[in-house]
Structures are given as structure tokens and as C-alpha cells.
Design an enzyme around this catalytic site. Structure first.
Site, PDB file in Angstrom:
ATOM      1  N   GLY A  38       0.787  -1.224   0.000  1.00  0.00           N
ATOM      2  CA  GLY A  38       0.000   0.000   0.000  1.00  0.00           C
ATOM      3  C   GLY A  38       0.818   1.272   0.000  1.00  0.00           C
ATOM      4  O   GLY A  38       2.049   1.256  -0.065  1.00  0.00           O
ATOM      5  N   GLY A  41       2.775   1.121   3.156  1.00  0.00           N
ATOM      6  CA  GLY A  41       3.575  -0.099   3.247  1.00  0.00           C
ATOM      7  C   GLY A  41       4.819  -0.103   2.385  1.00  0.00           C
ATOM      8  O   GLY A  41       5.895  -0.528   2.825  1.00  0.00           O
ATOM      9  N   ASP A  61       0.680  -8.746   1.872  1.00  0.00           N
ATOM     10  CA  ASP A  61      -0.476  -7.962   1.439  1.00  0.00           C
ATOM     11  C   ASP A  61      -1.386  -8.865   0.615  1.00  0.00           C
ATOM     12  O   ASP A  61      -0.950  -9.923   0.145  1.00  0.00           O
ATOM     13  CB  ASP A  61      -0.045  -6.750   0.600  1.00  0.00           C
ATOM     14  CG  ASP A  61      -1.026  -5.582   0.711  1.00  0.00           C
ATOM     15  OD1 ASP A  61      -2.233  -5.802   0.458  1.00  0.00           O
ATOM     16  OD2 ASP A  61      -0.591  -4.468   1.050  1.00  0.00           O
ATOM     17  N   ARG A 109      -7.809   7.154   4.432  1.00  0.00           N
ATOM     18  CA  ARG A 109      -8.818   8.206   4.491  1.00  0.00           C
ATOM     19  C   ARG A 109      -8.937   8.910   3.157  1.00  0.00           C
ATOM     20  O   ARG A 109      -7.964   9.094   2.435  1.00  0.00           O
ATOM     21  CB  ARG A 109      -8.443   9.247   5.557  1.00  0.00           C
ATOM     22  CG  ARG A 109      -8.666   8.799   6.981  1.00  0.00           C
ATOM     23  CD  ARG A 109      -8.124   9.833   7.946  1.00  0.00           C
ATOM     24  NE  ARG A 109      -8.942  11.044   7.953  1.00  0.00           N
ATOM     25  CZ  ARG A 109      -8.531  12.200   8.451  1.00  0.00           C
ATOM     26  NH1 ARG A 109      -7.326  12.311   8.952  1.00  0.00           N
ATOM     27  NH2 ARG A 109      -9.329  13.246   8.458  1.00  0.00           N
ATOM     28  N   ARG A 115     -11.396   9.312  10.785  1.00  0.00           N
ATOM     29  CA  ARG A 115     -10.767   8.027  11.089  1.00  0.00           C
ATOM     30  C   ARG A 115     -11.814   7.007  11.537  1.00  0.00           C
ATOM     31  O   ARG A 115     -11.682   5.810  11.308  1.00  0.00           O
ATOM     32  CB  ARG A 115      -9.679   8.202  12.148  1.00  0.00           C
ATOM     33  CG  ARG A 115      -8.430   8.903  11.624  1.00  0.00           C
ATOM     34  CD  ARG A 115      -7.369   9.061  12.710  1.00  0.00           C
ATOM     35  NE  ARG A 115      -6.130   9.639  12.201  1.00  0.00           N
ATOM     36  CZ  ARG A 115      -5.893  10.929  12.078  1.00  0.00           C
ATOM     37  NH1 ARG A 115      -6.845  11.796  12.403  1.00  0.00           N
ATOM     38  NH2 ARG A 115      -4.746  11.371  11.628  1.00  0.00           N
ATOM     39  N   ASP A 178       2.475  12.140  14.868  1.00  0.00           N
ATOM     40  CA  ASP A 178       2.091  13.369  15.559  1.00  0.00           C
ATOM     41  C   ASP A 178       3.325  14.070  16.139  1.00  0.00           C
ATOM     42  O   ASP A 178       3.422  15.302  16.116  1.00  0.00           O
ATOM     43  CB  ASP A 178       1.077  13.067  16.669  1.00  0.00           C
ATOM     44  CG  ASP A 178      -0.169  12.394  16.142  1.00  0.00           C
ATOM     45  OD1 ASP A 178      -0.641  12.798  15.062  1.00  0.00           O
ATOM     46  OD2 ASP A 178      -0.662  11.444  16.783  1.00  0.00           O
ATOM     47  N   HIS A 205      -4.567   9.335  18.731  1.00  0.00           N
ATOM     48  CA  HIS A 205      -4.111   9.623  17.378  1.00  0.00           C
ATOM     49  C   HIS A 205      -5.271  10.040  16.473  1.00  0.00           C
ATOM     50  O   HIS A 205      -5.413   9.561  15.355  1.00  0.00           O
ATOM     51  CB  HIS A 205      -3.387   8.400  16.793  1.00  0.00           C
ATOM     52  CG  HIS A 205      -2.786   8.630  15.437  1.00  0.00           C
ATOM     53  ND1 HIS A 205      -1.877   9.632  15.185  1.00  0.00           N
ATOM     54  CD2 HIS A 205      -2.981   7.987  14.256  1.00  0.00           C
ATOM     55  CE1 HIS A 205      -1.532   9.588  13.902  1.00  0.00           C
ATOM     56  NE2 HIS A 205      -2.188   8.605  13.310  1.00  0.00           N
TER      57      HIS A 205
END
Length: 344
Positions: A38, A41, A61, A109, A115, A178, A205
Site C-alpha cells: 500500500g 507499506g 499484502d 482516508r 478516522r 504526531d 491519534h
């Protein structure tokens, strides 16, 4: 205060003067990346392939391209051996014997999504991956990137509890992004190298659960008014949305997340190796607030989380942020725990 990421190996041969790699002082660590094909990933795997503590890198995956990603990375002149595993039938082999399982798997997202919108799809993915870890590598440390992290860590914890191999010190939610963002923004404001900035980000998060403790920043943030502090806090809390909007429907934060995930993975491996005083923020099982899971600085060691360092003294504004975060965290955690309870 916080450990820095291992620097990428631009050319190991150039550093060593030859194609000879010294591994006498290194441990042999296997890292599995679940969701390796991904947007997070692939760059995460690229960074891990450069980490000298990784000797085996297993990429898993559902995507048929996964073995090709492994072959691609295997052409890099760094020592880690890379294997590719696609589809559920190859998951166990990817996980088996892993010291660290990093999980960026799931759907990303998109504009307008929170989220929490990701929950139903990603919850099932994390549940099934946790089951596989319990069966094939119950002592592995799990570093969960999949959103919403606030709920995914409780899901993995409840699955491992059911399997009888739960160790709270070995399940971490990756909130490093963050911290990375906060340091980047403060570095820009202060006109300094962001790598010189130390800033704890606590809570969780997502949105209001992300609490940058700006009063503890080293060096101090060069902001003169409370409005500026609030604006910076809001930017850190909504930085993911900033990326989603900027990509205009083309994705979410993938590259910075891969960087942050590789940083935490590197810290975990350094702790496993026996390095002392390896400190990062992570979202873990906790009893320092009313929330049973909470992110703050921790010491990483040979068994995962070695010590919870807490979050020190907060100023009045930060206390208000914490007060606002706790109910949201409790809600997120309950959703995760109920999901496992109601799963077959």
C-alpha cells in the site's frame, strides 16, 4: 528526549569501503510488514530495508503485486533478506518467527472521511492479523499504524487476551507521526533543524485526542500569544486532514507516516537489541489517566515497553486539552473492545 530515527543507508558499500557487511555486533531481527503493498507499506518497507538491525523483512499484502515489491527491494545493496507473501494463505509464513510486526494494512482516508469512518473495514483486518500473530508469533511486538489507532490497539489486545498470549508491553499504537509533525512545525517556526526539536505528543491519534505538550518543547516554541499556541495545536491535531485535502482525493498521509513508522520500528529494534534509554511516544495500555489506553513517552527495551514515563506537568491549557480528549478516547476504546466481543 526522543530517540531519532536511524539514518537511511545511502550507500553501505561507500560507508564500509567494500561490499563486506559487519554483523558481528547485531542481532538477527525479522520484521513483518502487513499491508506492504500500500501507500504506507511500500515506502515503509523501503526504509526498513535500509535499517541495519533488520536481517529479514517479510512483506505481506492481499495485492498480487506484493512479491514484485519484495523482488524490487531485494535489488538494494543492503543486507536484509526480503520475502513477499500475498493472500491469506501466505500470511502465516510472513508472520512466523517475527520479532516485530508493523501493521499499516487497511483502507486510507479520503476527503470528508474521519478516522472513525474507516472503522468497520479496518477493524476486521486488524482482528485477523492479531489472530495470526497469536498463532504464529505470540511473542512478537505489534506496532499498529492502521486507523483509527485509538480503537485498533484495543482490538488487537482483546484478540490476544482471547488467545491467552496477551502482553500489554508488546502492543503499541504508532502515534509517532504526531511527534514528527509537531517537531517539523516547531522547527519551521523557530528557524531550526526540526531534528533538534524534542516535543512530547500525548493522548491518542485523532483530532482532539492528539495533545502536543508545547510547554515541554525543547527548544521552547517561539510563539508569543495564546492564540498562536491554539493555532499550532489545532494544526498538529488536524495535520492529517491537511494532507488529505492537499492530495485532493488522491490519498492521505503515506510518506510521512512511513517515515514515522520506520522511526518507531527502529526504536523498537534498538530496544530489543539491548540499547538503553530508547524513548518514543506510543499509544499503549495505561493506568496514568482514566483512559485504559494512552499515548505518551515510553522507554523501549528487550520486552517492548520497559517503562511508562508519563507526561509530566501540563499547563492550564494542556489540562483542558486532556479533559476534552479523555471522553473521546474512552468512546474509541469501547468501540474497539465491543467489536471483538461481538465478533465470531
Amino acid at each position: 528526549m526522543f530517540s531519532r530515527a536511524l539514518k537511511p543507508v545511502a550507500s553501505v558499500a561507500a560507508q564500509n569501503g567494500a561490499k563486506n557487511f559487519s554483523t558481528t555486533s547485531q542481532k538477527n531481527f525479522k520484521v513483518a510488514v502487513a499491508g506492504a503493498a500500500g501507500g504506507i507499506g511500500q515506502p515503509l518497507a523501503l526504509l526498513l530495508k535500509q535499517n541495519p538491525l533488520v536481517t529479514r523483512l517479510a512483506l505481506y499484502d492481499l495485492a498480487p503485486v506484493t512479491p514484485g515489491v519484495a523482488v524490487d527491494l531485494s535489488h538494494m545493496d543492503t543486507p536484509a533478506k526480503v520475502t513477499g507473501h500475498k493472500g491469506p494463505e501466505e500470511l502465516a509464513e510472513a508472520i512466523k518467527g517475527a520479532d516485530l510486526v508493523v501493521i499499516p494494512a487497511g483502507v486510507p482516508r479520503k476527503p470528508g472521511m474521519t478516522r472513525d469512518d474507516l472503522f468497520n473495514t479496518n477493524a476486521s483486518i486488524v482482528r485477523d492479523l492479531a489472530k495470526c500473530v497469536a498463532q504464529n508469533s505470540p511473542k512478537a511486538i505489534m506496532a499498529i499504524i492502521t486507523n483509527p489507532v485509538n480503537s485498533m490497539v484495543p482490538i488487537a489486545s482483546e484478540v490476544l487476551k482471547k488467545a491467552g498470549c496477551y502482553d500489554p508491553n508488546r502492543i503499541l499504537g504508532v502515534t509517532t507521526l504526531d511527534v514528527v509533525r509537531a517537531a517539523a512545525f516547531i522547527g519551521e517556526i523557530n528557524g531550526v533543524d526540526p531534528r533538534s526539536v524534542s516535543i512530547p505528543v500525548i493522548g491518542g491519534h485523532s483530532g482532539v485526542t492528539i495533545i502536543p505538550v508545547l510547554s515541554q518543547s525543547q527548544p521552547a516554541v517561539k510563539l508569543t500569544s495564546q492564540d498562536q499556541i491554539k493555532a499550532l495545536t489545532g494544526r498538529i491535531q488536524e495535520a492529517g486532514t491537511e494532507v488529505v485535502k492537499a492530495k485532493a482525493g488522491g490519498g492521505s498521509a503515506t510518506l510521512s507516516m512511513a517515515f514515522a513508522g520506520a522511526r518507531l520500528a527502529g526504536a523498537v529494534l534498538r530496544g530489543l537489541k539491548g540499547e538503553s534509554n530508547v524513548v518514543e511516544c506510543a499509544y499503549i495500555k495505561s493506568d496514568i489517566t482514566e483512559s485504559p489506553y494512552f499515548a505518551n513517552p515510553v522507554v523501549l527495551g528487550k520486552n517492548g515497553v520497559e517503562k511508562n514515563l508519563g507526561f509530566g506537568t501540563l499547563n492550564a491549557y494542556e489540562k483542558e486539552l486532556l479533559k476534552a480528549a479523555i471522553p473521546e478516547l474512552l468512546k474509541n476504546i469501547k468501540v474497539g473492545e465491543e467489536f471483538v466481543k461481538n465478533s465470531k
